[in-house]
Motif scaffolding. Structure first.
Motif, PDB file in Angstrom:
ATOM      1  N   ASP A 333     -50.398   1.974 -20.202  1.00 48.18           N
ATOM      2  CA  ASP A 333     -49.128   2.116 -20.273  1.00 48.18           C
ATOM      3  C   ASP A 333     -48.935   1.514 -19.070  1.00 48.18           C
ATOM      4  OD1 ASP A 333     -48.605   5.197 -19.888  1.00 48.18           O
ATOM      5  OD2 ASP A 333     -50.477   5.552 -18.836  1.00 48.18           O
ATOM      6  N   GLN A 334     -47.603   0.659 -19.568  1.00 48.22           N
ATOM      7  CA  GLN A 334     -47.136  -1.182 -20.230  1.00 48.22           C
ATOM      8  C   GLN A 334     -46.358  -1.524 -18.421  1.00 48.22           C
ATOM      9  OE1 GLN A 334     -43.896  -1.806 -22.615  1.00 48.22           O
ATOM     10  NE2 GLN A 334     -44.005  -3.921 -21.654  1.00 48.22           N
ATOM     11  N   THR A 335     -45.409  -0.379 -17.871  1.00 50.30           N
ATOM     12  CA  THR A 335     -45.208  -1.150 -16.524  1.00 50.30           C
ATOM     13  C   THR A 335     -45.791  -0.975 -15.654  1.00 50.30           C
ATOM     14  OG1 THR A 335     -43.460  -0.469 -17.613  1.00 50.30           O
ATOM     15  CG2 THR A 335     -43.174  -0.554 -15.176  1.00 50.30           C
ATOM     16  N   THR A 336     -46.455   0.451 -15.546  1.00 48.48           N
ATOM     17  CA  THR A 336     -48.522   0.502 -14.280  1.00 48.48           C
ATOM     18  C   THR A 336     -49.276  -0.481 -14.879  1.00 48.48           C
ATOM     19  OG1 THR A 336     -48.639   2.641 -15.680  1.00 48.48           O
ATOM     20  CG2 THR A 336     -47.342   2.188 -13.214  1.00 48.48           C
ATOM     21  N   ALA A 337     -49.065  -0.716 -16.336  1.00 45.44           N
ATOM     22  CA  ALA A 337     -50.705  -1.919 -16.252  1.00 45.44           C
ATOM     23  C   ALA A 337     -52.225  -1.161 -16.209  1.00 45.44           C
ATOM     24  CB  ALA A 337     -50.265  -2.921 -15.363  1.00 45.44           C
ATOM     25  N   ASN A 338     -51.501   0.307 -16.429  1.00 45.92           N
ATOM     26  CA  ASN A 338     -53.000   1.194 -16.746  1.00 45.92           C
ATOM     27  C   ASN A 338     -53.362   1.719 -17.705  1.00 45.92           C
ATOM     28  OD1 ASN A 338     -51.304   2.882 -15.815  1.00 45.92           O
ATOM     29  ND2 ASN A 338     -52.653   4.065 -15.523  1.00 45.92           N
ATOM     30  N   VAL A 339     -54.682   1.630 -18.157  1.00 43.02           N
ATOM     31  CA  VAL A 339     -55.376   1.811 -19.267  1.00 43.02           C
ATOM     32  C   VAL A 339     -55.469   3.226 -18.858  1.00 43.02           C
ATOM     33  CG1 VAL A 339     -57.700   2.294 -21.222  1.00 43.02           C
ATOM     34  CG2 VAL A 339     -56.153  -0.392 -20.162  1.00 43.02           C
ATOM     35  N   VAL A 340     -55.504   4.126 -19.474  1.00 41.33           N
ATOM     36  CA  VAL A 340     -55.277   6.135 -19.429  1.00 41.33           C
ATOM     37  C   VAL A 340     -56.403   6.474 -20.712  1.00 41.33           C
ATOM     38  CG1 VAL A 340     -54.546   8.352 -18.920  1.00 41.33           C
ATOM     39  CG2 VAL A 340     -53.397   6.206 -17.870  1.00 41.33           C
ATOM     40  N   VAL A 341     -56.912   7.549 -20.303  1.00 37.87           N
ATOM     41  CA  VAL A 341     -58.586   8.118 -21.561  1.00 37.87           C
ATOM     42  C   VAL A 341     -58.363   9.731 -20.982  1.00 37.87           C
ATOM     43  CG1 VAL A 341     -60.169   8.267 -22.493  1.00 37.87           C
ATOM     44  CG2 VAL A 341     -59.828   5.953 -21.368  1.00 37.87           C
ATOM     45  N   VAL A 342     -57.765  10.349 -22.234  1.00 37.29           N
ATOM     46  CA  VAL A 342     -57.138  12.015 -21.518  1.00 37.29           C
ATOM     47  C   VAL A 342     -58.078  12.071 -22.549  1.00 37.29           C
ATOM     48  CG1 VAL A 342     -55.276  11.872 -21.083  1.00 37.29           C
ATOM     49  CG2 VAL A 342     -55.297  12.635 -23.292  1.00 37.29           C
ATOM     50  N   LYS A 343     -58.515  13.858 -22.724  1.00 35.15           N
ATOM     51  CA  LYS A 343     -59.634  14.561 -23.602  1.00 35.15           C
ATOM     52  C   LYS A 343     -58.374  15.145 -24.603  1.00 35.15           C
ATOM     53  CE  LYS A 343     -63.913  15.466 -21.586  1.00 35.15           C
ATOM     54  NZ  LYS A 343     -64.595  16.781 -21.465  1.00 35.15           N
TER      55      LYS A 343
END
Ligand SMILES: *[C@@H]1O[C@H](CO)[C@@H](O)[C@H](O)[C@H]1NC(C)=O
Ligand SMILES: *[C@@H]1O[C@H](CO)[C@@H](O)[C@H](O)[C@H]1NC(C)=O
Length: 379
Positions: A333-343
Motif C-alpha cells: 500500500d503506497q500512501t499508507t506505506a504498509n506491507v499487508v499479508v492476506v491469506k
C-alpha cells in the motif's frame, strides 16, 4: 519402497510450509528492505524487519531473478538509475551494480535468458534496454522514444506513458502497455543482440489507459486499465512474426458490477491458476482502505467472473504479489506505506483475512510519487 519414498518426498513440502519467508520492499525514499514473515501457532504470523539498504533516487519497481537471487530496481527519479542487489536466503541485501539511466522509470523486466533488461520510463516516454551485467559505466543498448499522433481524451494522455514491460510466455516478445497512447506496443526480441524491434501495436479504445498486463497460458492476455478502471481480456495469436490481440471481454472491478468511484485508478493484474486479482487504488471501498478484486477464469473459454472484493489493508495498493503456493498475497500500500499479508484460498481464489501489516518508512501523499513502491516474495 514406494510409500516410504512418497513420504520422504512430502517432507520437504511440509517443512517448507512452516518456515519463514522473506518479503522484499522498495520505498520511494530511496531504500530497499527485506522483511521476514514467520508462521507462529494457530495460523498466525509475525512480520519483522530484517535488512535495509539505501540506493538513492526514487526506487519504483522490483524485478526478482529468483534462481540467481538478484533484485533489479527501477528508479523513477529525474536522474534515473538501475540497481542490482543480491539477496541472501537470510534476508541480507548487498548492492551488486548500479548505473545511471534515463529518468522516470516505472517498471523493468529481464529478457533473452536474463542477458538484458528492458525498462519503461513513464515520465520521459522512453523504452530502454541494457546489456547485463551492469557496471557503473553501462550505457543503454537502445533508447527508444515512443510517439503518438494526438492528445488522448484524458488529461493525463498528453504524451506516451509506457507503464510495464511484459515478456510473453514464449520469451520472444515484449509487450508494453502505454497509458498515454492507449496502445499495447509489441516488440520482437533478437536473442543474439538483445535488441527490441517494434512489430506493431494493439490499439485500445481512446481513454482506456492500459497500465499492466498478465498472460494466462499463451492464448489469453489480461490488461488492467488505469483510466477506464476496467480489466480487459484478449485472445492472443502468434501471426506474421508478431502477436495479434483481440478483445474478448471487458469488466469493471467493483463489487456488484458498479462503476468505480471518481478518483479510482486500477493498478496491477496478476494471474494464479484459474484466477486473476486486480488492485483498485483510491476506490475507498473499505474506507479509508482500498480494495482487491478477484475473478475466476473459465479454463476452457478464459472468461472472467468477479467473485470477490476485499480490503487492501491500506491506501493505494501500487503492487501486490501472490506467492508460488498461492496461499498468501502480499500487498504494497503506497500512501499508507504498509506491507499487508492476506491469506488466499487456493481452491476458490478468494482472499481471506489479513495476517500481518507493517509500516515501512515514511508515509506518502495521495497522487504523489512517494511512499512504498513495490513488494515481492522471496520465492
Ligand atoms: C535477518 O534474518 C536472519 C535470519 O533469520 C538473521 O540471522 C539476521 O540477524 C536478521 N538481520 C536483521 C538485521 O534483523
Ligand atoms: C502454447 O502452449 C501450448 C501448451 O503448453 C504449446 O503446445 C504451444 O506450443 C504453445 N504455443 C506457442 C506459440 O508457444
Amino acid at each position: 519402497m514406494r510409500p516410504s519414498l512418497r513420504l520422504f518426498g512430502l517432507l520437504p513440502v511440509l517443512l517448507k510450509s512452516v518456515s519463514a519467508i522473506n518479503i522484499f520492499v522498495s520505498h520511494y525514499q530511496g531504500t530497499v528492505q527485506s522483511l521476514t514473515l514467520t508462521p507462529t501457532s494457530g495460523g498466525a504470523y509475525t512480520l519483522t524487519a530484517n535488512s535495509t539498504i539505501t540506493i538513492g533516487g526514487q526506487p519504483s519497481w522490483i524485478t526478482w531473478d529468483s534462481p540467481n537471487r538478484v533484485l533489479w530496481i527501477a528508479d523513477e527519479g529525474n536522474s534515473g538509475s538501475i540497481t542490482s542487489i543480491t539477496a541472501g536466503t537470510d534476508g541480507s541485501l548487498k548492492k551488486l551494480g548500479q548505473c545511471s539511466a534515463p529518468g522516470g522509470a516505472v517498471a523493468n523486466t529481464l529478457y533473452a535468458n536474463g542477458g538484458y533488461i528492458a525498462s519503461v520510463h513513464y515520465g520521459t516516454s522512453l523504452l530502454t534496454t541494457f546489456k547485463l551485467p551492469l557496471s557503473s559505466s553501462s550505457r543503454p543498448l537502445q533508447q527508444i522514444t515512443l510517439t503518438m499522433s494526438a492528445h488522448g481524451p484524458n488529461s493525463r494522455q498528453d504524451a506516451p506513458h509506457p507503464h510495464e514491460t511484459v515478456v510473453d510466455p514464449t520469451g520472444a516478445f515484449v509487450l508494453v502497455p502505454d497509458l498515454g497512447a492507449d496502445l499495447i506496443r509489441i516488440y520482437t526480441i533478437d536473442p543474439s543482440s538483445g535488441k527490441l524491434t517494434s512489430c506493431g501495436s494493439s490499439v485500445q479504445t481512446p481513454g482506456t489507459g492500459p497500465r499492466h498486463a498478465a498472460f494466462y497460458g499463451n492464448k489469453t492476455l489480461f490488461v488492467a486499465n488505469e483510466l477506464a478502471n476496467t480489466v480487459n481480456r484478449f485472445s492472443v495469436e502468434y501471426t506474421g512474426g508478431c502477436i495479434t490481440l483481440t478483445k474478448e471481454q471487458s469488466s469493471n472491478t467493483m463489487a456488484g458490477g458498479k462503476a468505480a468511484p471518481s478518483g479510482t485508478k486500477v493498478g496491477e493484474v496478476h494471474v494464479h491458476d484459474d484466477f486473476i486479482i486486480v488492485s483498485n487504488r483510491r476506490d475507498l471501498s473499505f474506507s479509508p482502505d482500498d480494495s482487491m478484486a478477484t475473478f475466476s477464469l473459465d479454463p476452457t473459454t478464459s472468461a472472467m467472473t468477479l467473485t470477490g472484493v476485499t480490503s487492501s489493508g491500506g491506501t493505494y495498493p501500487r503492487t501486490f504479489q501472490i506467492n508460488k503456493a498461492g496461499d498468501l498475497v502480499v500487498i504494497g500500500d503506497q500512501t499508507t506505506a504498509n506491507v499487508v499479508v492476506v491469506k488466499r484460498d487456493v481452491a476458490t481464489g478468494l482472499l481471506g483475512p489479513q495476517v500481518a501489516s507493517m509500516r515501512i518508512g515514511i508515509v506518502g501523499h495521495a497522487e504523489e510519487d512517494d511512499g512504498l513502491s513495490a513488494v515481492m516474495w522471496d520465492d
